[in-house]
Design a protein around this motif. Structure first.
Motif, PDB file in Angstrom:
ATOM      1  N   SER A  96     -96.165  71.077 -67.539  1.00 30.03           N
ATOM      2  CA  SER A  96     -97.043  71.628 -68.580  1.00 30.03           C
ATOM      3  C   SER A  96     -98.384  72.056 -67.997  1.00 30.03           C
ATOM      4  N   LEU A  97     -98.934  71.240 -67.104  1.00 28.62           N
ATOM      5  CA  LEU A  97    -100.225  71.575 -66.488  1.00 28.62           C
ATOM      6  C   LEU A  97    -100.115  72.854 -65.654  1.00 28.62           C
ATOM      7  N   ILE A  98     -99.037  72.981 -64.891  1.00 28.72           N
ATOM      8  CA  ILE A  98     -98.837  74.187 -64.086  1.00 28.72           C
ATOM      9  C   ILE A  98     -98.667  75.403 -64.997  1.00 28.72           C
ATOM     10  N   SER A  99     -97.890  75.249 -66.064  1.00 28.85           N
ATOM     11  CA  SER A  99     -97.689  76.352 -67.008  1.00 28.85           C
ATOM     12  C   SER A  99     -99.000  76.751 -67.673  1.00 28.85           C
ATOM     13  N   ALA A 100     -99.916  75.780 -67.850  1.00 29.97           N
ATOM     14  CA  ALA A 100    -101.198  76.052 -68.502  1.00 29.97           C
ATOM     15  C   ALA A 100    -102.216  76.677 -67.551  1.00 29.97           C
ATOM     16  N   GLY A 101    -101.873  76.780 -66.250  1.00 35.19           N
ATOM     17  CA  GLY A 101    -102.758  77.489 -65.332  1.00 35.19           C
ATOM     18  C   GLY A 101    -103.255  76.726 -64.129  1.00 35.19           C
ATOM     19  N   VAL A 102    -102.782  75.500 -63.913  1.00 38.91           N
ATOM     20  CA  VAL A 102    -103.268  74.665 -62.805  1.00 38.91           C
ATOM     21  C   VAL A 102    -102.465  74.958 -61.537  1.00 38.91           C
ATOM     22  N   SER A 103    -103.158  75.034 -60.392  1.00 35.36           N
ATOM     23  CA  SER A 103    -102.445  75.366 -59.150  1.00 35.36           C
ATOM     24  C   SER A 103    -102.003  74.142 -58.349  1.00 35.36           C
ATOM     25  N   SER A 104    -102.650  72.989 -58.552  1.00 30.90           N
ATOM     26  CA  SER A 104    -102.272  71.762 -57.835  1.00 30.90           C
ATOM     27  C   SER A 104    -102.362  70.576 -58.779  1.00 30.90           C
TER      28      SER A 104
END
Length: 316
Positions: free
Chosen positions: A246-254
């Protein structure tokens, strides 16, 4: 599980997973090895796999994981986007400290109540004094003030998340291994805070779910979920559907997440070392995590104390 059984299993996993590819792995310990595990292998602590000489894999390699090639491509693009928007203050790319308010650090919120089992009466989650100490130690390294106890309401955290470039959440993680997107991070319920009506959105129950994170637009180059079981979720064909996805889908790279319930004191030590490695030693995230594990290992040798965390996505 006793220590002998644990060691035996880590050696067996090394024999099955690593030995067949050992001659293909880099000899330079700072060269990165990215694992893309399938199915239940997502729950394997790759840094703790042990060879016949008794050496852990993290002693020989810098390790990252990714759910798939597609996710790796996504995190690379997101890293480039974040890098364009703001000069990075992590790793070797910059010698400047992080600007104030560019980091969000949460530690030991006033815990919400959840049912121990479906249908049972909700009980407050246990407080985490070690997580509070961790947040207080880390916040100065990131040039910010931590949100502790009643300050860490769900609405306050939701407001700050899209603005932060580094996010560190030291609290309980709740695993939903049926739906995945029901997995949650424990925060202070808005009803427990006296700050309602000051611009925050009311009604947060103190559980920031993976589903809610999907609705946020995040710009962080690093999110650390220093909590129990934050790396787990429903295992599908292309990865763990849960907080990290979810965090990656929301825009986080790491994203750094944990694979099991981690002890307070070693975690506080490991995380402080991790950020010191980034801010003072100018290491990238993967090198910083590796060195933090190697340092923590000396004081707390059992892998359950240092090997739970995994870096998903970009090292830079």
């Amino acid at each position: 599980m006793d220590e002998a059984t644990q060691t035996n299993r880590l050696q067996q996993l090394h024999q099955i997973l690593i030995e067949p590819i050992a001659d293909l792995l880099p000899t330079n310990p700072e060269a990165r090895v990215i694992f893309m595990p399938q199915s239940s292998l997502f729950l394997v602590p790759f840094p703790a796999l042990k060879d016949e000489q008794g050496k852990y894999l993290i002693e020989k390699h810098t390790i990252l994981t990714a759910p798939s090639i597609q996710v790796l491509e996504l995190t690379r693009k997101q890293r480039q986007r974040v890098g364009v928007n703001a000069p990075i203050a992590l790793g070797m790319a910059s010698l400047t400290p992080l600007p104030a308010n560019d980091a969000l650090v949460v530690g030991n919120p006033t815990m919400p109540s959840v049912p121990p089992y479906p249908g049972e009466k909700p009980q407050p989650l246990a407080p985490l004094p070690g997580a509070e100490a961790e947040a207080k130690a880390i916040a100065p390294l990131l040039n910010t003030q931590p949100l502790i106890g009643n300050q860490a309401t769900e609405s306050a955290v939701k407001q700050l998340l899209p603005k932060a470039r580094i996010i560190h959440l030291a609290t309980h993680g709740l695993l939903d291994d049926i739906r995945g997107i029901g997995s949650a991070i424990a925060l202070t319920p808005d009803s427990l805070s006296s700050s309602l009506g000051k611009g925050g959105q009311e009604g947060g129950n103190g559980l920031l779910t993976a589903e809610e994170i999907l609705d946020l637009k995040l710009n962080a180059e690093l999110v650390v979920l220093s909590a129990c079981d934050t790396g787990r979720g429903r295992i599908t064909g292309d990865g763990v559907v849960g907080l990290s996805r979810s965090l990656i889908s929301a825009g986080v790279s790491s994203v750094i997440v944990s694979l099991w319930a981690v002890p307070d004191a070693p975690t506080a030590s490991l995380m402080t070392e991790f950020y010191t490695n980034i801010q003072q030693r100018k290491l990238d995230k993967a090198q910083a995590l590796r060195q933090a594990m190697l340092t923590t290992m000396k004081q707390h040798p059992n892998p359950r104390n240092w090997a739970a965390f995994t870096l998903i996505g970009e090292a830079e």
